[in-house]
Enzyme design. Sequence first.
Site, PDB file in Angstrom:
ATOM      1  N   PHE A 122       0.880  -1.169   0.000  1.00 54.62           N
ATOM      2  CA  PHE A 122       0.000   0.000   0.000  1.00 54.62           C
ATOM      3  C   PHE A 122       0.916   1.218   0.000  1.00 54.62           C
ATOM      4  O   PHE A 122       1.644   1.447   0.967  1.00 54.62           O
ATOM      5  CB  PHE A 122      -0.860  -0.052   1.275  1.00 54.62           C
ATOM      6  CG  PHE A 122      -1.802   1.095   1.456  1.00 54.62           C
ATOM      7  CD1 PHE A 122      -3.013   1.132   0.769  1.00 54.62           C
ATOM      8  CD2 PHE A 122      -1.516   2.128   2.336  1.00 54.62           C
ATOM      9  CE1 PHE A 122      -3.903   2.183   0.958  1.00 54.62           C
ATOM     10  CE2 PHE A 122      -2.403   3.177   2.526  1.00 54.62           C
ATOM     11  CZ  PHE A 122      -3.600   3.203   1.843  1.00 54.62           C
ATOM     12  N   GLU A 363       0.405   3.984   9.658  1.00 50.68           N
ATOM     13  CA  GLU A 363      -1.056   4.054   9.438  1.00 50.68           C
ATOM     14  C   GLU A 363      -1.673   5.278  10.116  1.00 50.68           C
ATOM     15  O   GLU A 363      -2.803   5.243  10.588  1.00 50.68           O
ATOM     16  CB  GLU A 363      -1.732   2.753   9.861  1.00 50.68           C
ATOM     17  CG  GLU A 363      -1.357   1.644   8.897  1.00 50.68           C
ATOM     18  CD  GLU A 363      -1.753   0.259   9.318  1.00 50.68           C
ATOM     19  OE1 GLU A 363      -2.563   0.128  10.236  1.00 50.68           O
ATOM     20  OE2 GLU A 363      -1.237  -0.693   8.714  1.00 50.68           O
TER      21      GLU A 363
HETATM   22  C1  FAD Z   1       7.584   0.670   9.988  1.00 51.95           C
HETATM   23  C2  FAD Z   1       6.802   1.602   9.094  1.00 51.95           C
HETATM   24  C3  FAD Z   1       6.047   1.063   8.057  1.00 51.95           C
HETATM   25  C4  FAD Z   1       5.363   1.915   7.192  1.00 51.95           C
HETATM   26  N1  FAD Z   1       4.674   1.368   6.141  1.00 51.95           N
HETATM   27  C5  FAD Z   1       4.049   2.171   5.248  1.00 51.95           C
HETATM   28  C6  FAD Z   1       3.397   1.627   4.097  1.00 51.95           C
HETATM   29  O1  FAD Z   1       3.368   0.407   3.889  1.00 51.95           O
HETATM   30  N2  FAD Z   1       2.833   2.474   3.212  1.00 51.95           N
HETATM   31  C7  FAD Z   1       2.827   3.827   3.393  1.00 51.95           C
HETATM   32  O2  FAD Z   1       2.276   4.535   2.560  1.00 51.95           O
HETATM   33  N3  FAD Z   1       3.454   4.383   4.476  1.00 51.95           N
HETATM   34  C8  FAD Z   1       4.052   3.586   5.398  1.00 51.95           C
HETATM   35  N4  FAD Z   1       4.703   4.133   6.494  1.00 51.95           N
HETATM   36  C9  FAD Z   1       4.778   5.579   6.613  1.00 51.95           C
HETATM   37  C10 FAD Z   1       3.932   6.163   7.736  1.00 51.95           C
HETATM   38  O3  FAD Z   1       2.575   6.007   7.445  1.00 51.95           O
HETATM   39  C11 FAD Z   1       4.365   7.620   7.923  1.00 51.95           C
HETATM   40  O4  FAD Z   1       5.671   7.590   8.454  1.00 51.95           O
HETATM   41  C12 FAD Z   1       3.436   8.389   8.829  1.00 51.95           C
HETATM   42  O5  FAD Z   1       2.182   8.578   8.200  1.00 51.95           O
HETATM   43  C13 FAD Z   1       4.006   9.744   9.243  1.00 51.95           C
HETATM   44  O6  FAD Z   1       4.498  10.437   8.157  1.00 51.95           O
HETATM   45  P1  FAD Z   1       5.994  11.072   8.236  1.00 51.95           P
HETATM   46  O7  FAD Z   1       6.916   9.990   8.644  1.00 51.95           O
HETATM   47  O8  FAD Z   1       6.257  11.774   6.957  1.00 51.95           O
HETATM   48  O9  FAD Z   1       5.929  12.100   9.419  1.00 51.95           O
HETATM   49  P2  FAD Z   1       5.402  13.623   9.382  1.00 51.95           P
HETATM   50  O10 FAD Z   1       4.042  13.680   8.771  1.00 51.95           O
HETATM   51  O11 FAD Z   1       6.461  14.488   8.822  1.00 51.95           O
HETATM   52  O12 FAD Z   1       5.252  13.917  10.927  1.00 51.95           O
HETATM   53  C14 FAD Z   1       6.364  14.149  11.784  1.00 51.95           C
HETATM   54  C15 FAD Z   1       5.850  14.415  13.200  1.00 51.95           C
HETATM   55  O13 FAD Z   1       4.963  15.542  13.194  1.00 51.95           O
HETATM   56  C16 FAD Z   1       3.694  15.166  13.696  1.00 51.95           C
HETATM   57  N5  FAD Z   1       2.633  15.878  12.965  1.00 51.95           N
HETATM   58  C17 FAD Z   1       2.488  16.010  11.616  1.00 51.95           C
HETATM   59  N6  FAD Z   1       1.375  16.694  11.325  1.00 51.95           N
HETATM   60  C18 FAD Z   1       0.793  16.995  12.508  1.00 51.95           C
HETATM   61  C19 FAD Z   1      -0.385  17.707  12.877  1.00 51.95           C
HETATM   62  N7  FAD Z   1      -1.206  18.234  11.968  1.00 51.95           N
HETATM   63  N8  FAD Z   1      -0.657  17.835  14.197  1.00 51.95           N
HETATM   64  C20 FAD Z   1       0.164  17.312  15.147  1.00 51.95           C
HETATM   65  N9  FAD Z   1       1.300  16.636  14.853  1.00 51.95           N
HETATM   66  C21 FAD Z   1       1.595  16.488  13.555  1.00 51.95           C
HETATM   67  C22 FAD Z   1       3.588  13.678  13.467  1.00 51.95           C
HETATM   68  O14 FAD Z   1       2.635  13.084  14.322  1.00 51.95           O
HETATM   69  C23 FAD Z   1       5.013  13.241  13.735  1.00 51.95           C
HETATM   70  O15 FAD Z   1       5.205  13.106  15.109  1.00 51.95           O
HETATM   71  C24 FAD Z   1       5.394   3.317   7.390  1.00 51.95           C
HETATM   72  C25 FAD Z   1       6.142   3.831   8.456  1.00 51.95           C
HETATM   73  C26 FAD Z   1       6.837   2.996   9.296  1.00 51.95           C
HETATM   74  C27 FAD Z   1       7.641   3.597  10.412  1.00 51.95           C
END
Ligand code: FAD
Length: 380
Positions: A122, A363
């Site tokens: 996904f 997720e």
């Molecule tokens: C082991 C693992 C497996 C994964 N597998 C998949 C997958 O199969 N497919 C896929 O598409 N993605 C996957 N992901 C990605 C995951 O969904 C994202 O890492 C997650 O959605 C957060 O996005 P980011 O890492 O860019 O963090 P960011 O969005 O940059 O956020 C960084 C920090 O800021 C906070 N933050 C951001 N916006 C806000 C807000 N509006 N209010 C308060 N706090 C906020 C977040 O909570 C976080 O603490 C995976 C991640 C991991 C670690």
Amino acid sequence: MDFTLTPAQQTVQENARTAAHAVKERALDLDRRGEFPQEILFQWAREGLFGLALPEAYGGGGHDYLTYCLAQMELAQACPSSALLLHLNQALFGQGLTLFGTEEQKQHYLPPVARGEVLACFALTEPEAGSDPGGLKTAAQQEGEAWVINGIKNFVTAGDRASYGLVATVTDPSLGAKGISVFVVDLENTPGVRRGPVEEKVGLRGAPLNTLEFEGARVPAANLVGKLNQGLKVALAVLDGARVGAAAQAVGLGKAVLAHARDYAKERQQFGQPLANLQAIQWKLADMAADLEAAALLTCKAAWLRDQGQPYSTAAAMAKKVATDTAMAAALEGVQILGGYGCLTAYPLERLFRDAKAGQIYEGTNEIMRLIIAREVLQG
Ligand SMILES: Cc1cc2nc3c(=O)[nH]c(=O)nc-3n(C[C@H](O)[C@H](O)[C@H](O)COP(=O)(O)OP(=O)(O)OC[C@H]3O[C@@H](n4cnc5c(N)ncnc54)[C@H](O)[C@@H]3O)c2cc1C
């Protein structure tokens, strides 16, 4: 309120418990060596665990989502990485196509995914779009009967080997998050799809993640999943269900922590008695047990609401937040109960501690879960 499981749910739960128990030691060893848990996945596929809650008509087990979550609570106790990979097939790709796919798409893609013959992924997240899907850059442009995809997805679990993927793309940049569409992509047979190297990460070392790069990847128009420009709706609906499954994994992980910490506390002697005799240790174990029970109940309630066809986005967010925070807190305390031994890779607590962290992030991070919950609170 009736908390009794149906005979079918009990059977699946017991089978999953046996299947988890059978691979427990191997899972620990694979994590130490950072190996892909292929044999475990084959075994779970043979036992029909991959498609539990997918429709029977497409090779699944036809069980309800609560049954799937009960199975996850067992499987994740043994190998959180394998449980996550199974979750990709079932709750993300599988449910995505079940809910939004055309009849042709379901017939073609679901059976091998439901039987665990292939892995699926996904792909939503991008370098500039994590919590905010409005930042998606991967574009799909229509050319005749095909859509041509260009862009980069990152953090794609199983992206290194998945045969099929659900890929979120921008089909109308003028509409922002409302101009997103999801396509099902045959990753093995579509020229222009490149798989990046597997990332090193803190936990879930058996569940690889990497980038998927699309450069002029042509996908038939018939591969559109859901309606054009309605991809955000598709992704969010899929994620609602997936969050409940992720909560179930976290409950399973937390239960594994509790079992290891309890057994250790009963055996380890200090000051002439087992640690388990010390009230400070008993309180830690009691907190873990009570919090895990609360997390499990929230998870089951969210799954039940989904099965009843009732709104459950907020319940899913609550379950995911509470269960993954509880698993992380339990893992922290579990390491503490083992003292120095909790830091050694020879003991399972160290792995569970590392595996727990990602649950608070994938997720939808737990901050995003709070935003979803707060939205409903503020409507009151
Ligand atoms: C082991 C693992 C497996 C994964 N597998 C998949 C997958 O199969 N497919 C896929 O598409 N993605 C996957 N992901 C990605 C995951 O969904 C994202 O890492 C997650 O959605 C957060 O996005 P980011 O890492 O860019 O963090 P960011 O969005 O940059 O956020 C960084 C920090 O800021 C906070 N933050 C951001 N916006 C806000 C807000 N509006 N209010 C308060 N706090 C906020 C977040 O909570 C976080 O603490 C995976 C991640 C991991 C670690």
